[in-house]
Scaffold this motif. Structure first.
Motif, PDB file in Angstrom:
ATOM      1  N   ALA A  77       0.776  -1.263  -0.250  1.00 49.51           N
ATOM      2  CA  ALA A  77      -0.203   0.102  -0.240  1.00 49.51           C
ATOM      3  C   ALA A  77       0.629   1.299   0.060  1.00 49.51           C
ATOM      4  CB  ALA A  77      -0.731  -0.197   1.232  1.00 49.51           C
ATOM      5  N   HIS A  78       2.376   1.421   0.563  1.00 46.24           N
ATOM      6  CA  HIS A  78       3.351   2.325   0.613  1.00 46.24           C
ATOM      7  C   HIS A  78       4.631   2.141  -0.254  1.00 46.24           C
ATOM      8  CE1 HIS A  78      -0.206   4.540   3.333  1.00 46.24           C
ATOM      9  NE2 HIS A  78       0.208   2.871   3.857  1.00 46.24           N
ATOM     10  N   PRO A  79       4.692   2.220  -1.468  1.00 43.85           N
ATOM     11  CA  PRO A  79       5.430   1.701  -1.570  1.00 43.85           C
ATOM     12  C   PRO A  79       6.829   2.053  -2.050  1.00 43.85           C
ATOM     13  CG  PRO A  79       4.260   2.771  -3.663  1.00 43.85           C
ATOM     14  CD  PRO A  79       3.258   2.311  -2.069  1.00 43.85           C
ATOM     15  N   ASP A  80       6.288   3.263  -1.221  1.00 50.12           N
ATOM     16  CA  ASP A  80       8.081   4.311  -0.534  1.00 50.12           C
ATOM     17  C   ASP A  80       7.949   4.193   0.919  1.00 50.12           C
ATOM     18  OD1 ASP A  80       4.979   5.340  -0.264  1.00 50.12           O
ATOM     19  OD2 ASP A  80       6.008   7.504  -0.356  1.00 50.12           O
ATOM     20  N   ALA A  81       7.566   3.244   1.787  1.00 51.99           N
ATOM     21  CA  ALA A  81       7.597   3.488   3.086  1.00 51.99           C
ATOM     22  C   ALA A  81       9.044   3.251   3.386  1.00 51.99           C
ATOM     23  CB  ALA A  81       6.915   2.215   3.881  1.00 51.99           C
ATOM     24  N   VAL A  82       9.199   3.525   4.202  1.00 53.30           N
ATOM     25  CA  VAL A  82      10.332   3.351   5.617  1.00 53.30           C
ATOM     26  C   VAL A  82       9.890   1.945   6.769  1.00 53.30           C
ATOM     27  CG1 VAL A  82      12.187   4.049   7.893  1.00 53.30           C
ATOM     28  CG2 VAL A  82      11.239   5.149   5.290  1.00 53.30           C
ATOM     29  N   VAL A  83      10.780   1.042   6.676  1.00 54.66           N
ATOM     30  CA  VAL A  83      10.519  -0.626   7.412  1.00 54.66           C
ATOM     31  C   VAL A  83      11.316   0.020   8.388  1.00 54.66           C
ATOM     32  CG1 VAL A  83      10.656  -2.970   7.905  1.00 54.66           C
ATOM     33  CG2 VAL A  83       9.046  -1.857   5.724  1.00 54.66           C
ATOM     34  N   LEU A  84      11.056  -0.476   9.605  1.00 59.97           N
ATOM     35  CA  LEU A  84      12.351  -0.902  10.858  1.00 59.97           C
ATOM     36  C   LEU A  84      11.582  -1.766  11.718  1.00 59.97           C
ATOM     37  CD1 LEU A  84      12.122   2.567  10.939  1.00 59.97           C
ATOM     38  CD2 LEU A  84      12.772   2.646  13.052  1.00 59.97           C
ATOM     39  N   ASP A  85      13.261  -2.510  11.308  1.00 61.11           N
ATOM     40  CA  ASP A  85      12.652  -4.078  12.387  1.00 61.11           C
ATOM     41  C   ASP A  85      13.872  -3.941  13.978  1.00 61.11           C
ATOM     42  OD1 ASP A  85      12.326  -6.509  13.265  1.00 61.11           O
ATOM     43  OD2 ASP A  85      13.003  -7.342  11.230  1.00 61.11           O
ATOM     44  N   LEU A  86      13.134  -3.907  14.649  1.00 61.70           N
ATOM     45  CA  LEU A  86      13.779  -3.760  15.861  1.00 61.70           C
ATOM     46  C   LEU A  86      14.274  -5.134  16.577  1.00 61.70           C
ATOM     47  CD1 LEU A  86      11.171  -1.108  17.702  1.00 61.70           C
ATOM     48  CD2 LEU A  86      13.520   0.247  15.819  1.00 61.70           C
ATOM     49  N   GLY A  87      15.256  -4.967  17.136  1.00 64.49           N
ATOM     50  CA  GLY A  87      15.909  -5.818  17.582  1.00 64.49           C
ATOM     51  C   GLY A  87      15.790  -7.074  17.055  1.00 64.49           C
ATOM     52  N   CYS A  88      16.568  -7.025  15.752  1.00 63.16           N
ATOM     53  CA  CYS A  88      16.457  -7.491  14.207  1.00 63.16           C
ATOM     54  C   CYS A  88      16.917  -8.953  14.404  1.00 63.16           C
ATOM     55  CB  CYS A  88      16.576  -7.443  12.969  1.00 63.16           C
ATOM     56  SG  CYS A  88      18.633  -6.379  13.227  1.00 63.16           S
ATOM     57  N   GLY A  89      18.203  -8.694  14.945  1.00 62.28           N
ATOM     58  CA  GLY A  89      19.283  -9.865  15.455  1.00 62.28           C
ATOM     59  C   GLY A  89      19.664 -10.371  13.566  1.00 62.28           C
ATOM     60  N   LEU A  90      19.650 -12.098  13.682  1.00 60.14           N
ATOM     61  CA  LEU A  90      19.656 -12.229  12.559  1.00 60.14           C
ATOM     62  C   LEU A  90      18.452 -12.545  11.626  1.00 60.14           C
ATOM     63  CD1 LEU A  90      23.413 -14.629  13.267  1.00 60.14           C
ATOM     64  CD2 LEU A  90      22.723 -12.430  12.684  1.00 60.14           C
ATOM     65  N   ASP A  91      17.699 -12.292  11.528  1.00 56.80           N
ATOM     66  CA  ASP A  91      16.603 -12.431  11.435  1.00 56.80           C
ATOM     67  C   ASP A  91      16.433 -12.346   9.314  1.00 56.80           C
ATOM     68  OD1 ASP A  91      13.722 -13.075  10.952  1.00 56.80           O
ATOM     69  OD2 ASP A  91      12.553 -11.611  11.660  1.00 56.80           O
ATOM     70  N   THR A  92      16.219 -12.752   9.042  1.00 52.36           N
ATOM     71  CA  THR A  92      15.717 -12.501   7.227  1.00 52.36           C
ATOM     72  C   THR A  92      14.496 -11.886   7.064  1.00 52.36           C
ATOM     73  OG1 THR A  92      15.610 -14.856   7.161  1.00 52.36           O
ATOM     74  CG2 THR A  92      17.562 -14.176   7.062  1.00 52.36           C
ATOM     75  N   ARG A  93      13.754 -11.174   8.167  1.00 50.77           N
ATOM     76  CA  ARG A  93      12.292 -10.676   6.996  1.00 50.77           C
ATOM     77  C   ARG A  93      13.019 -10.143   5.502  1.00 50.77           C
ATOM     78  NH1 ARG A  93      10.418  -9.587  11.928  1.00 50.77           N
ATOM     79  NH2 ARG A  93       9.012 -11.132  11.513  1.00 50.77           N
ATOM     80  N   VAL A  94      14.028  -9.349   6.251  1.00 51.33           N
ATOM     81  CA  VAL A  94      14.064  -8.596   5.077  1.00 51.33           C
ATOM     82  C   VAL A  94      13.988  -8.904   3.341  1.00 51.33           C
ATOM     83  CG1 VAL A  94      16.312  -8.351   4.723  1.00 51.33           C
ATOM     84  CG2 VAL A  94      14.840  -6.251   3.251  1.00 51.33           C
ATOM     85  N   LEU A  95      14.355 -10.646   3.760  1.00 47.04           N
ATOM     86  CA  LEU A  95      14.412 -11.952   2.542  1.00 47.04           C
ATOM     87  C   LEU A  95      13.047 -11.746   1.820  1.00 47.04           C
ATOM     88  CD1 LEU A  95      17.808 -13.239   3.275  1.00 47.04           C
ATOM     89  CD2 LEU A  95      17.757 -11.122   1.240  1.00 47.04           C
TER      90      LEU A  95
END
Length: 268
Positions: A77-95
């Motif tokens: 819905a917001h292709p110009d968004a900013v995403v923050l993954d807080l306390g990301c560790g070694l999470d691969t959420r961006v992938l």
């Protein structure tokens, strides 16, 4: 690869990493995060000491899946968004989420933790090394774009009212967006320190809240959009027995379901 040198708090990143890895190895995984399986396989660490039970593996995979879904919907819905993954560790959420090119993704954790990410996680995000209980780390980040803020497994490990203060600073900085967290009741957060896996690492956890509307009172401009009680999620049909039966039984009570995993989304 050599074992990362981590204190007990930071060592929790290996717990969630291994849970996602074990899920990925199942015949019918919930999350299917093969990236995490590859990372765990490359680390020289005694994962067996964590003694992960099916409830933790399934719960970790399911909460990650639901948070991923929230992120994907927001960036669509917001292709110009900013995403923050807080306390990301070694999470691969961006992938896993594979955001559009116009999205700026920030993985945020302690400086020594984000320093590990280039060794294990392909470079798809910007890493921010910060203590989330301090001020100032948000200053370099964009202010004029909608933000999707994800806090998975973070709430119980922040002291005092640090999560509330951080939330106020986040919503004041970005102005508009969503906050998605996996919520813990006070009892669930308190009881975590007696979980065999948490005890094996040596963590003391404490923070939580019962009423999903409570964050609306934090003066952060939050409005509850959704409370997902994951005991009622269709993916529970794929849980192994007797976990599946116990979870389905718990799902008949809202109060009991809230003691399990729940995903809370707030708009600001």
């Amino acid at each position: 690869m050599q074992t990362p040198d981590l204190d007990p708090l930071r060592e929790t990143l290996l717990l969630t990493l291994y849970a996602r890895a074990l899920d990925a190895e199942l015949p019918q995984p919930i999350l299917g995060d093969t990236h995490s399986a590859g990372i765990a396989g490359s680390i020289d660490y005694d994962f067996a000491k964590l003694r992960l039970k099916p409830s933790l593996v399934c719960g970790t995979a399911l909460r990650a899946k639901k948070l991923d879904e929230a992120v994907r919907a927001f960036v669509a819905a917001h292709p110009d968004a900013v995403v923050l993954d807080l306390g990301c560790g070694l999470d691969t959420r961006v992938l896993r989420c594979d955001p559009p090119a116009g999205v700026d993704w920030y993985d945020v954790d302690f400086p020594d933790v984000v320093a590990l990410r280039p060794r294990f996680v392909p470079d798809r995000s910007r890493c921010v090394g910060a203590d989330l209980t301090t001020s100032g780390w948000l200053d370099p980040l964009p202010r004029d774009r909608p933000a999707m803020i994800v806090a998975e497994g973070l709430l119980p490990f922040l002291p005092g009212d640090a999560f509330q203060r951080m939330t106020r600073e986040l919503t004041a900085h970005f102005g508009t967006g969503e906050l998605a967290v996996n919520g813990y009741t006070r009892f669930a957060a308190w009881s975590m320190k007696y979980h065999p896996t948490i005890k094996a690492i040596g963590i003391t956890a404490a923070q939580g809240f019962d009423d999903p509307h409570e964050p609306e009172t934090w003066d952060a401009g939050l409005t509850l959009v959704e409370e997902q009680l994951l005991a009622r999620a269709p993916e529970v049909d794929g849980f192994p027995q007797p976990l599946r039966a116990a979870t389905r039984l718990m799902s008949h009570s809202t109060a009991l379901s809230r003691q399990g995993t729940r995903i809370l989304r707030y708009r600001f």
